[in-house]
Design a protein around this motif. Structure first.
Motif, mmCIF file in Angstrom:
data_model
loop_
_atom_site.group_PDB
_atom_site.id
_atom_site.type_symbol
_atom_site.label_atom_id
_atom_site.label_comp_id
_atom_site.label_asym_id
_atom_site.label_seq_id
_atom_site.Cartn_x
_atom_site.Cartn_y
_atom_site.Cartn_z
ATOM 1 N N ARG A 98 12.905 -32.722 -8.177
ATOM 2 C CA ARG A 98 11.956 -32.011 -8.998
ATOM 3 C C ARG A 98 12.445 -30.413 -8.963
ATOM 4 N NH1 ARG A 98 5.634 -32.842 -8.263
ATOM 5 N NH2 ARG A 98 5.045 -31.380 -9.848
ATOM 6 N N TRP A 100 11.169 -26.541 -9.999
ATOM 7 C CA TRP A 100 10.160 -25.788 -10.087
ATOM 8 C C TRP A 100 10.501 -24.512 -10.986
ATOM 9 C CZ3 TRP A 100 5.115 -27.349 -9.719
ATOM 10 C CH2 TRP A 100 4.922 -28.795 -9.088
ATOM 11 N N ASP A 133 8.872 -30.622 -3.159
ATOM 12 C CA ASP A 133 7.646 -30.890 -3.190
ATOM 13 C C ASP A 133 6.776 -30.089 -2.089
ATOM 14 O OD1 ASP A 133 7.890 -32.017 -5.668
ATOM 15 O OD2 ASP A 133 8.190 -33.974 -4.622
#
Length: 145
Positions: A2, A4, A44
């Motif tokens: 992911r 960010w 994360d």
């Protein structure tokens, strides 16, 4: 994996919190989550660590503002939280160096911050940060050679 961004700092500007708190958190958020991610080798986990620190800051914001250096106090909270999530290799770095030297090494060489940026995040001036960074590199080089 992911990715960010600053926008993911989601609840930072909650209703009822001071503008000073919101500006501080928005300014340091990108480095905080990246530092947490570098320590844990997980975006994360880095975001979770940074989010927890933002919450810690909210709880003690008046004390942070009245401290000699808000950035230094916030940095201490971040390093304490991130220390619980370090990978084995990052933990080894922190055992080989003084804590602030390891902090400077990660900020400078893993996150790519300038001397001034790194000093700002840790609540130091650029010269003191540069000294820590150089000393850390020297120690690592000596131990490797």
């Amino acid at each position: 994996m992911r990715s960010w961004s600053d926008a993911d700092a989601g609840g930072i500007a909650r209703v009822g919190l001071s503008e000073t708190y919101a500006v501080f958190c928005r300014g340091y958020w990108p480095v905080y989550w990246r530092y947490g991610a570098a320590c844990a080798a997980s975006v994360d986990v880095g975001v979770a660590v940074a989010t927890a620190v933002i919450g810690d800051l909210e709880d003690c914001w008046p004390a942070v503002l009245s401290s000699p250096c808000a950035a230094a106090m916030a940095w201490e909270l971040l390093v304490e939280r991130a220390s619980l999530r370090r990978t084995a290799s990052v933990g080894r770095l922190y055992r080989l160096l003084e804590r602030r030297e390891a902090d400077a090494l990660l900020l400078r060489h893993k996150l790519g911050l300038s001397m001034l940026q790194g000093g700002d995040v840790m609540g130091l001036d650029g010269t003191e940060f540069a000294l820590l960074s150089r000393r850390a590199l020297r120690k690592i080089t000596e131990q490797a050679g």
